[in-house]
Design a protein around this motif. Structure first.
Motif, PDB file in Angstrom:
ATOM      1  N   LEU A 132       0.850  -1.353   0.037  1.00 54.42           N
ATOM      2  CA  LEU A 132       0.058   0.018   0.023  1.00 54.42           C
ATOM      3  C   LEU A 132       0.787   1.199  -0.153  1.00 54.42           C
ATOM      4  CD1 LEU A 132      -2.614  -1.069   2.619  1.00 54.42           C
ATOM      5  CD2 LEU A 132      -3.132  -0.518   0.404  1.00 54.42           C
ATOM      6  N   ARG A 140      -2.915   8.184  -8.743  1.00 55.10           N
ATOM      7  CA  ARG A 140      -3.879   6.981  -9.360  1.00 55.10           C
ATOM      8  C   ARG A 140      -5.163   7.137  -9.005  1.00 55.10           C
ATOM      9  NH1 ARG A 140      -1.116   4.262 -12.824  1.00 55.10           N
ATOM     10  NH2 ARG A 140      -0.629   6.459 -12.987  1.00 55.10           N
ATOM     11  N   ILE A 142      -8.935   5.660  -8.774  1.00 54.73           N
ATOM     12  CA  ILE A 142      -9.744   4.003  -8.850  1.00 54.73           C
ATOM     13  C   ILE A 142     -11.197   4.430  -8.624  1.00 54.73           C
ATOM     14  CG2 ILE A 142     -10.156   2.370  -7.048  1.00 54.73           C
ATOM     15  CD1 ILE A 142      -7.185   2.683  -6.317  1.00 54.73           C
ATOM     16  N   TYR A 164      -6.222   3.860   2.036  1.00 59.93           N
ATOM     17  CA  TYR A 164      -4.880   4.402   1.293  1.00 59.93           C
ATOM     18  C   TYR A 164      -4.585   5.766   2.476  1.00 59.93           C
ATOM     19  CZ  TYR A 164      -6.486   1.684  -2.496  1.00 59.93           C
ATOM     20  OH  TYR A 164      -6.771   0.761  -3.404  1.00 59.93           O
ATOM     21  N   ARG A 168      -0.575   5.435   3.505  1.00 61.11           N
ATOM     22  CA  ARG A 168       0.085   6.331   2.624  1.00 61.11           C
ATOM     23  C   ARG A 168       0.375   7.725   3.191  1.00 61.11           C
ATOM     24  NH1 ARG A 168       0.896   4.316  -2.105  1.00 61.11           N
ATOM     25  NH2 ARG A 168       1.892   6.201  -2.907  1.00 61.11           N
ATOM     26  N   VAL A 256      -3.431   9.103  -4.376  1.00 56.39           N
ATOM     27  CA  VAL A 256      -4.548   7.943  -4.733  1.00 56.39           C
ATOM     28  C   VAL A 256      -6.043   8.954  -4.926  1.00 56.39           C
ATOM     29  CG1 VAL A 256      -5.715   5.882  -4.131  1.00 56.39           C
ATOM     30  CG2 VAL A 256      -3.518   6.123  -3.977  1.00 56.39           C
ATOM     31  N   PHE A 376      -4.555  -1.230  -5.459  1.00 59.90           N
ATOM     32  CA  PHE A 376      -3.719  -0.331  -5.875  1.00 59.90           C
ATOM     33  C   PHE A 376      -2.629  -0.897  -6.794  1.00 59.90           C
ATOM     34  CE2 PHE A 376       0.608   1.571  -4.475  1.00 59.90           C
ATOM     35  CZ  PHE A 376       0.283   2.763  -4.935  1.00 59.90           C
ATOM     36  N   SER A 379      -3.584  -0.949 -10.288  1.00 60.51           N
ATOM     37  CA  SER A 379      -3.524   0.663 -10.874  1.00 60.51           C
ATOM     38  C   SER A 379      -2.343   0.938 -11.200  1.00 60.51           C
ATOM     39  CB  SER A 379      -4.003   1.651  -9.697  1.00 60.51           C
ATOM     40  OG  SER A 379      -3.279   1.929  -8.703  1.00 60.51           O
ATOM     41  N   GLN A 380      -1.595   0.248 -10.704  1.00 60.56           N
ATOM     42  CA  GLN A 380       0.088   0.621 -10.795  1.00 60.56           C
ATOM     43  C   GLN A 380       0.638   0.003 -12.339  1.00 60.56           C
ATOM     44  OE1 GLN A 380       1.593   3.007  -9.426  1.00 60.56           O
ATOM     45  NE2 GLN A 380       2.827   2.380  -7.588  1.00 60.56           N
TER      46      GLN A 380
END
Length: 383
Positions: A132, A140, A142, A164, A168, A256, A376, A379-380
């Motif tokens: 994470l 990103r 989502i 997140y 993060r 994010v 996540f 998404s990367q």
């Protein structure tokens, strides 16, 4: 404005500078007392961060004068701040319940004492936390949507966003792209709303700093921010051009962004799905929910391959015992190329209202954290 080389560091310094000017600590340092640093890779005991109002020590939201609307064209004035829940209704709310019974919690505590599985559990959560906390080169996005109402769409969006934000260090944004009386602000524990997605679309400009932008957002704990879709009024509209303008403009400020979309096949939801780097499709864990979701996934197979490969279906259990074999249902949905996860029944979530993560069942916290890490990672893969 953030630069291309270290935009995350720029926005954190921007927030930190504002906090120091006001004699307060930076938002990025405000997390649960006793929780380990999010930069250490160790998980916080209790899972995702609480989604209530601003925590102590967080910089206050910057209010804009009525004349400040750089891109708004004709002046429309500053909207009034309205409560998320009517005061009379708040008195009708009962004390929130824990997600699992006391007996289950006590049994789990005993197993942790007498079993060696506790160390394995901590190691697993630590690995998830490290996933994470991976850095991103660009923000990103989502998108979370569903086929029908009542599928747990806003609940899943709130769980993802708070997870997140807890793990993060860069700012996290939750956007409500469902103006038709969406419930995301209520689930996040927001107290009042003023600026909406439609309003900000007419205001945001490229030269604005993060502090300018956050003046129009609702501040949440753990360096998270909310952009609501409406003020709870029927008839609020959000067109695709306004949505695209907001998302393109805000993307560079937040590591994010979780978007709570309208239900499919609404136009804004389809635009959000195509523009995001990962997608979450929520469905009730029922025969009807799985059948309709499977049909949509079959349709998505006709789109570019990255769309279905970057999609996770979340089957939400809305009763203690689902009348469906979830393993077989998941296999059927996974045959389309999408991922599938289950969000187990939770008494706290089922009761509605603001999500208090310390009251979530252990299985719910674990499922939400795992889902956030998997989405996540997806998404990367998409730039």
């Amino acid at each position: 404005m953030p630069n291309a080389d270290n935009w995350q560091g720029d926005v954190l310094r921007d927030l930190g500078g504002a906090a120091q000017q006001g004699g307060q600590r930076p938002v990025a340092a405000a997390h649960d007392v006793g929780a380990p640093s999010r930069g250490s890779g160790a998980p916080a005991p209790g899972g995702p961060a609480q989604g209530a109002g601003p925590g102590p020590g967080a910089p206050q939201r910057q209010e804009r004068p009525a004349s400040y609307a750089p891109g708004a064209g004709p002046h429309r004035g500053t909207p009034d701040s309205l409560p998320v829940v009517d005061g009379a209704l708040t008195e009708a709310v009962r004390k929130p319940r824990h997600g699992e019974p006391l007996v289950s919690r006590a049994a789990h505590a005993v197993r942790r004492i007498v079993s060696s599985s506790a160390a394995r559990e901590v190691a697993e959560i630590t690995r998830t936390a490290e996933r994470l906390q991976q850095p991103v080169t660009t923000g990103r996005q989502i998108a979370v949507t569903s086929i029908r109402g009542g599928a747990g769409k806003s609940t899943v969006a709130a769980l993802l966003g708070t997870t997140y934000a807890h793990y993060r260090q860069d700012p996290v944004l939750l956007v409500e792209a469902d103006p038709a009386l969406g419930s995301l602000p209520l689930r996040l524990g927001a107290q009042s709303l003023r600026w909406t997605t439609g309003d900000v679309a007419n205001i945001v400009e490229p030269q604005m700093s993060l502090l300018d932008v956050t003046g129009y957002l609702v501040q949440l704990p753990d360096n998270a921010w909310l952009l609501p879709g409406s003020q709870g009024r029927i008839g609020a509209m959000l067109d695709t051009r306004a949505y695209e303008r907001v998302m393109v403009s805000l993307r560079r400020y937040f590591g994010v962004t979780v978007v709570d979309c309208e239900t499919l096949p609404a136009e804004v939801a389809r635009v959000a799905l195509s523009a995001s780097q990962a997608r979450v499709l929520t469905a009730p864990a029922t025969l009807e929910g799985v059948t309709s979701t499977y049909n949509v996934l079959e349709w998505m197979k006709g789109l570019p391959r990255h769309v279905i490969e970057g999609t996770v279906v979340v089957l939400t259990e809305q009763t203690p015992r689902a009348g469906l074999d979830l393993d077989k249902a998941a296999q059927k949905l996974e045959s389309t190329g999408a991922g599938v996860q289950v969000l187990p029944y939770d008494r706290h979530l089922a009761a509605g209202g603001a999500i208090r993560t310390e009251l979530l069942a252990r299985s719910t916290r674990r499922a939400a954290t795992q889902l956030a890490a998997d989405v996540f990672q997806l998404s990367q893969k998409r730039r």
